[in-house]
Scaffold this motif. Structure first.
Motif, short mmCIF file in Angstrom:
data_model
loop_
_atom_site.label_atom_id
_atom_site.label_comp_id
_atom_site.label_asym_id
_atom_site.label_seq_id
_atom_site.Cartn_x
_atom_site.Cartn_y
_atom_site.Cartn_z
N MET A 43 48.77 -15.31 -28.26
CA MET A 43 48.01 -14.85 -29.41
C MET A 43 48.64 -13.61 -30.03
SD MET A 43 45.35 -16.81 -30.06
CE MET A 43 44.24 -15.71 -30.95
N ASN A 44 49.27 -12.79 -29.19
CA ASN A 44 49.90 -11.55 -29.66
C ASN A 44 51.30 -11.79 -30.21
OD1 ASN A 44 50.37 -8.75 -30.05
ND2 ASN A 44 51.33 -8.61 -28.04
N THR A 45 52.11 -12.56 -29.49
CA THR A 45 53.51 -12.74 -29.86
C THR A 45 53.75 -13.91 -30.81
OG1 THR A 45 53.96 -14.16 -27.95
CG2 THR A 45 54.22 -11.78 -27.64
N LYS A 46 52.83 -14.92 -30.78
CA LYS A 46 53.02 -16.16 -31.53
C LYS A 46 54.34 -16.84 -31.19
CE LYS A 46 49.21 -15.65 -33.98
NZ LYS A 46 48.74 -14.39 -33.40
N SER A 47 54.81 -16.61 -29.97
CA SER A 47 56.09 -17.17 -29.54
C SER A 47 55.98 -17.61 -28.08
CB SER A 47 57.21 -16.14 -29.68
OG SER A 47 58.38 -16.56 -29.01
N MET A 48 56.25 -18.89 -27.82
CA MET A 48 56.23 -19.39 -26.46
C MET A 48 57.35 -18.77 -25.64
SD MET A 48 53.66 -21.35 -25.93
CE MET A 48 54.18 -22.09 -24.38
N VAL A 49 58.49 -18.52 -26.29
CA VAL A 49 59.64 -17.93 -25.58
C VAL A 49 59.31 -16.52 -25.12
CG1 VAL A 49 62.03 -17.20 -25.75
CG2 VAL A 49 61.30 -19.34 -26.84
N GLN A 50 58.76 -15.70 -26.03
CA GLN A 50 58.41 -14.33 -25.65
C GLN A 50 57.31 -14.31 -24.59
OE1 GLN A 50 58.10 -11.30 -28.71
NE2 GLN A 50 59.05 -12.69 -30.21
N THR A 51 56.35 -15.22 -24.72
CA THR A 51 55.30 -15.32 -23.71
C THR A 51 55.89 -15.64 -22.34
OG1 THR A 51 53.68 -16.05 -25.35
CG2 THR A 51 53.21 -16.55 -23.04
N GLY A 52 56.83 -16.58 -22.31
CA GLY A 52 57.48 -16.94 -21.05
C GLY A 52 58.27 -15.80 -20.46
N ILE A 53 58.95 -15.03 -21.34
CA ILE A 53 59.73 -13.88 -20.85
C ILE A 53 58.81 -12.84 -20.22
CG2 ILE A 53 61.19 -11.95 -21.55
CD1 ILE A 53 62.38 -13.76 -23.71
N VAL A 54 57.70 -12.57 -20.88
CA VAL A 54 56.75 -11.58 -20.34
C VAL A 54 56.21 -12.04 -18.98
CG1 VAL A 54 54.51 -10.48 -20.69
CG2 VAL A 54 56.12 -10.68 -22.60
N LEU A 55 55.89 -13.32 -18.86
CA LEU A 55 55.33 -13.84 -17.61
C LEU A 55 56.32 -13.79 -16.46
CD1 LEU A 55 53.21 -16.89 -18.82
CD2 LEU A 55 52.38 -14.70 -17.97
N LEU A 56 57.61 -13.61 -16.75
CA LEU A 56 58.59 -13.48 -15.67
C LEU A 56 58.35 -12.24 -14.82
CD1 LEU A 56 61.95 -14.55 -17.36
CD2 LEU A 56 60.79 -15.69 -15.49
N SER A 57 57.60 -11.28 -15.38
CA SER A 57 57.31 -10.07 -14.61
C SER A 57 56.44 -10.37 -13.39
CB SER A 57 56.62 -9.03 -15.49
OG SER A 57 55.42 -9.55 -16.03
N VAL A 58 55.71 -11.50 -13.42
CA VAL A 58 54.83 -11.85 -12.28
C VAL A 58 55.64 -12.09 -11.00
CG1 VAL A 58 53.17 -13.52 -11.40
CG2 VAL A 58 52.98 -12.72 -13.76
N PRO A 59 56.64 -13.00 -11.00
CA PRO A 59 57.43 -13.14 -9.76
C PRO A 59 58.21 -11.88 -9.41
CG PRO A 59 58.38 -14.45 -11.54
CD PRO A 59 57.03 -14.01 -12.00
N PHE A 60 58.62 -11.09 -10.42
CA PHE A 60 59.31 -9.84 -10.13
C PHE A 60 58.40 -8.89 -9.34
CE2 PHE A 60 61.99 -10.26 -14.28
CZ PHE A 60 62.71 -11.28 -13.68
N SER A 61 57.13 -8.83 -9.75
CA SER A 61 56.21 -7.91 -9.09
C SER A 61 55.85 -8.39 -7.68
CB SER A 61 54.93 -7.76 -9.92
OG SER A 61 54.24 -8.99 -9.98
N LEU A 62 55.79 -9.70 -7.48
CA LEU A 62 55.44 -10.22 -6.16
C LEU A 62 56.45 -9.78 -5.10
CD1 LEU A 62 54.25 -13.85 -7.01
CD2 LEU A 62 52.86 -11.87 -6.40
N ILE A 63 57.69 -9.56 -5.50
CA ILE A 63 58.71 -9.11 -4.54
C ILE A 63 58.30 -7.79 -3.92
CG2 ILE A 63 61.12 -8.37 -4.29
CD1 ILE A 63 61.81 -10.32 -6.57
#
Length: 873
Positions: free
Chosen positions: A714-734
């Protein structure tokens, strides 16, 4: 719409400030009127059916308990029914599902009960118990006569005829139950002992269901002060249990943590911004957001307790993220304005800067707030425990998001009247260090983007085996400051034998220097909320402040020492805490961490199976004590659960997580026990709760990620940017997993709540990391400087390196804000640390890997897809 709201607030700054001031006045009133408690009320809605008939347990079970239980199984909303049949008495506990009202539950149960009462044997007296449960045991006192002028019968008479009636009329008190001395009834309910010295008369104040414990206890104490004048000569009242002490310690500890967090976060903001007018806004936003959150808390009738304040505590560092980013962006634009000769209107420059990042800031804060919505799907004990935390965190974050687009712009416009100097980023002492360190790193990342991404993936894969090694449990223990010792002995023990054993145990406990006082009972108090047989002891151990303990031992070490000293033949130990025990006994009927319920139709067969299970489980590593209930030579209590006879095996575990212990124990029982047809086992206690939570989290966690993804899109209007942001989830799990492993924490519901909170922080971190690269990219493109691969890389470096300080500032504020929780040692800290630990570890790796991987992914996305074929080498 958000841009218009920011502009309206900026141009009507005094109106906005007046509204905020008015809201603060309401919030201060709310703080003064909100109720205090140690933890949320975790008790189920429960109605007790109490019957008396002078018969043996077998007859009571066949002709009273079982017929009533069978008739109540069809009552709508009932979750479980547990019946207890003893000599002359029957207790039936009807536990209702979440969301039911206790008044309607009692009314509905009365209707069903009226249908079966005419069919019971003549002479059976049946009634509903008080609108209270065992969780309502909030205050206990003993009548002590040091003068020796009054015997036990006189003290018991004074308790029953005067003191009990006086306290029973205190608002919020359901009943006052007695034990000890010689009651007026023909049979002795139970015996009690104080400090191993003698039998003693004790009163237990039982609070009404849904009342506020602290208020009730304070009213009881005030009444006791009034009646002290009428006490018999030489008699004094000694408190043997007082829940208000835990409440006051817990609230004081959380209040101290909140103040610490405000101070350290404020220092971080001041240090990173290095400009007082800009730093003033986020610093002021912290207490305003915290104070205003008490308005909806009072409206929701939430109490101020460990969990509700914890929600505010874990969000403290991110409450001001919006203000930080906004003020830093304003500072950046005003710096350029000053370099350009101050030609334009500074208010327009400030407004442009606020509107530039305002929507992204609002959405990032909203993501953190909304990401906690799945916590509201939790039910039963875990739902009642964590929903106040989710509500308070959601309130504070939502208020911070609103302040970011209203109060912050208004205050920043007002501060423009104070003339100040704006220095370039290159002259900022922290920025110079950050540029020098991160600039070459970022250039290396953009040179070898695929290698960097592959390394990050390898780190994540290497973390999976570490996660699988972590233990599991339902909840870490909430240290109450007092211990409840619950040994069990043979069911045919006599009253003198129980008294002698009780005094022996209490003398041993009182000899420990850490112990302040010991009050123990064998059997039940004179209340339907207590079905304990004479063979079940309950000893409340009040401890001295830890500063007075001999040596530096932990709570668990103290319990292990006590357990070692109390290895008495014929008695099996179990250790818990007063509130925890009452909650566990109500929710599952099991007082130890693990219980094995055996269901069937013949009590002797159930007993034989229980003894076999006891022998098998005894040799499992981690078993501290195990006991299977016996019927003994004479009549003893019989259990009826949902219409079936039941026997319990109690397992006290130490030095091992619940999950792995039960997995091994279940395997051993399955391999070595052949159940007769018609009999079944149920692993209960904390393990039963853990399984329920595990199944729900399988739905909750994916739902959390979906909600975050939706808001990001809703904020980015971009599936690519949304996917990039969500990559922080596995990064944080480490980082989260490795820190949990380093601290030796088990995976529990508290840890998963921290993980869910971390997902919201991840999204915010990712949004900010991506925001500045995207702004830099668009600026370069607008200047027609996006024609070569080198220009693309320079634009990314400009956004990643030159705007590193505000990104690091938001992460540092969140990280430092959690540190007071990690080093806290007071009441509630055990649970709080498990929530904060994954957030602390995850923030570190999410940010560091984000700095490395985000530029690499952003570069590949732009060069290989969006600008494919348009860039020159």
């Amino acid at each position: 719409m958000l841009s218009k709201l920011i502009e309206f607030s900026a141009r009507n700054k005094f109106l906005v400030m007046i509204c905020v001031a008015a809201a603060l006045a309401v919030a201060i009133w709310s703080i003064q009127h909100i109720s205090l408690d140690a933890i949320p009320d975790l008790s189920d809605s429960q109605v007790i059916v109490y019957s008396q008939w002078d018969k043996s347990p077998n007859i009571m079970e066949d002709q009273v308990t079982h017929p009533i239980v069978s008739s109540l199984l069809g009552v709508p909303g009932v979750k479980a029914i547990r019946g207890f049949s003893d000599v002359g008495v029957s207790y039936i506990y009807v536990i209702f599902k979440d969301g039911t009202d206790i008044a309607s539950d009692r009314s509905q149960l009365s209707e069903y009960l009226n249908k079966v009462l005419p069919h019971l044997p003549k002479g059976v007296k049946t009634q509903l118990g008080p609108d209270a449960t065992g969780v309502g045991w909030v205050f206990q006192y003993a009548l002590v006569d040091k003068s020796g002028k009054h015997d036990l019968q006189q003290l018991r008479s004074f308790q029953d005829q005067h003191l009990r009636d006086a306290l029973a009329h205190v608002p919020g008190v359901a009943e006052v139950a007695s034990i000890g001395g010689y009651g007026t009834q023909s049979t002795v309910s139970g015996v009690s002992d104080l400090d191993g010295q003698c039998d003693v008369v004790v009163g237990t104040v039982i609070m009404r269901f849904g009342e506020n414990a602290l208020n009730v206890i304070n009213r009881v104490k005030a009444k006791l002060q009034d009646v002290k004048k009428s006490l018999p000569d030489g008699v004094e009242i000694k408190i043997t249990y007082d829940r208000s002490q835990l409440i006051e310690r817990a609230i004081a500890n959380l209040r101290h943590q909140l103040i610490e967090e405000m101070l350290v976060v404020s220092l971080v903001i001041l240090l990173f911004l290095w400009h007082f007018p800009s730093a003033f806004i986020p610093i002021v936003t912290i207490p305003i957001a915290v104070i205003l959150s008490f308005i909806p808390m009072l409206g929701m009738k939430l109490t101020s307790n460990i969990m509700s304040l914890a929600g505010i505590a874990i969000s403290m560092g991110v409450l001001v993220d919006g203000a930080i980013v906004q003020m830093e962006n304003v500072y950046k634009h005003l710096e350029r304005w000053e370099v350009g000769g101050r030609k334009e209107d500074p208010q327009e420059i400030c407004l442009k800067a606020l509107k530039e990042v305002g929507p992204a800031v609002f959405f990032s804060l909203l993501v953190i707030a909304v990401s906690f919505f799945p916590i509201f799907t939790l039910v039963d004990q875990e739902g009642r425990l964590f929903k106040p935390l989710a509500w308070s965190k959601t309130f504070s974050m939502a208020i911070a998001a609103i302040l970011a687009v209203t109060f912050n712009p208004a205050l920043r416009m007002w501060l423009l009247r104070f003339k100040t100097k704006y220095y370039s980023e290159s002259k900022h002492p922290i920025s110079r260090v950050l540029f020098r360190v991160y600039n070459p790193v970022c250039r290396f990342v953009l040179t070898y983007p695929k290698h960097v991404i592959a390394t990050a993936v390898a780190l994540f894969l290497a973390t999976i085996p570490v996660y699988l090694k972590l233990g599991s449990e339902f909840m870490p223990p909430l240290w109450e400051g007092d211990i409840l010792y619950m040994p069990v002995t043979t069911p045919d023990i006599s009253v003198p034998g129980a008294m002698k054993l009780l005094q022996t145990e209490d003398k041993i406990i009182k000899s420990f220097p850490e112990v302040e006082s010991v009050w123990g009972k064998a059997g039940r108090i004179d209340s339907s909320t207590d079905p304990a047989p004479l063979s079940m002891m309950e000893t409340t151990i009040l401890l001295k402040p830890e500063s007075q303990w001999s040596g530096h031992i932990s709570h668990e070490e103290l319990i292990n020492q006590l357990d070692g000293a109390l290895q008495i033949p014929g008695s099996t130990n179990a250790w818990t805490m007063p509130i925890k025990n009452r909650i566990d006994m109500q929710s599952t009927g099991i007082r130890t961490p693990i219980g094995i319920k055996i269901f069937g139709h013949d009590i002797k067969t159930i007993e034989r199976i229980g003894i076999q299970v006891e022998k098998i489980v005894k040799d499992i590593p981690g078993t501290r004590n195990v006991y299977a209930e016996r019927t003994g030579l004479g009549p003893s209590m019989l259990r009826d659960e949902n219409g079936l006879l039941a026997g319990y095996v109690y397992v006290d575990v130490a030095g091992r997580d619940i999950g792995s212990y039960v997995d091994e124990a279940k395997k051993a029982v399955d391999e070595n026990l052949q159940l007769p047809q018609g009999y079944q086992l149920l692993w209960s206690g904390q393990y039963e709760n853990m399984l329920r939570v595990r199944d729900r989290l399988k739905v909750v966690l994916p739902l959390t990620i979906l909600i975050i993804a939706f808001l990001l899109y809703m904020n980015t209007k971009s599936m690519v940017q949304t996917g990039i942001v969500l990559l922080s989830v596995p990064f944080s799990l480490i980082g989260a997993v490795w820190l949990l492993w380093a601290l030796g924490y088990n995976v529990s519901l508290a840890v998963w709540v921290g993980m869910i909170a971390l997902m919201g922080l991840d999204a915010e971190t990712g949004v900010l990391l991506l925001l500045f690269m995207e702004l830099s990219y668009k600026e370069a493109k607008a200047r027609n400087q996006m024609n070569t691969d080198r220009q693309l890389k320079e634009a990314i470096i400009q956004g990643a390196v030159r705007r590193l300080r505000p990104k690091l500032m938001t992460v540092a504020a969140a990280f430092v804000g959690l540190l007071p929780i990690m080093w806290s040692m007071g009441a509630g800290s055990d649970v709080m640390k498990r929530i904060a630990a994954p957030m602390v570890g995850g923030l570190i790796t999410s940010f560091l890997l984000g700095l490395l991987v985000y530029p690499a992914i952003y570069y590949l996305w732009k060069s290989k897809f969006e600008l494919k074929g348009k860039l020159k080498d």
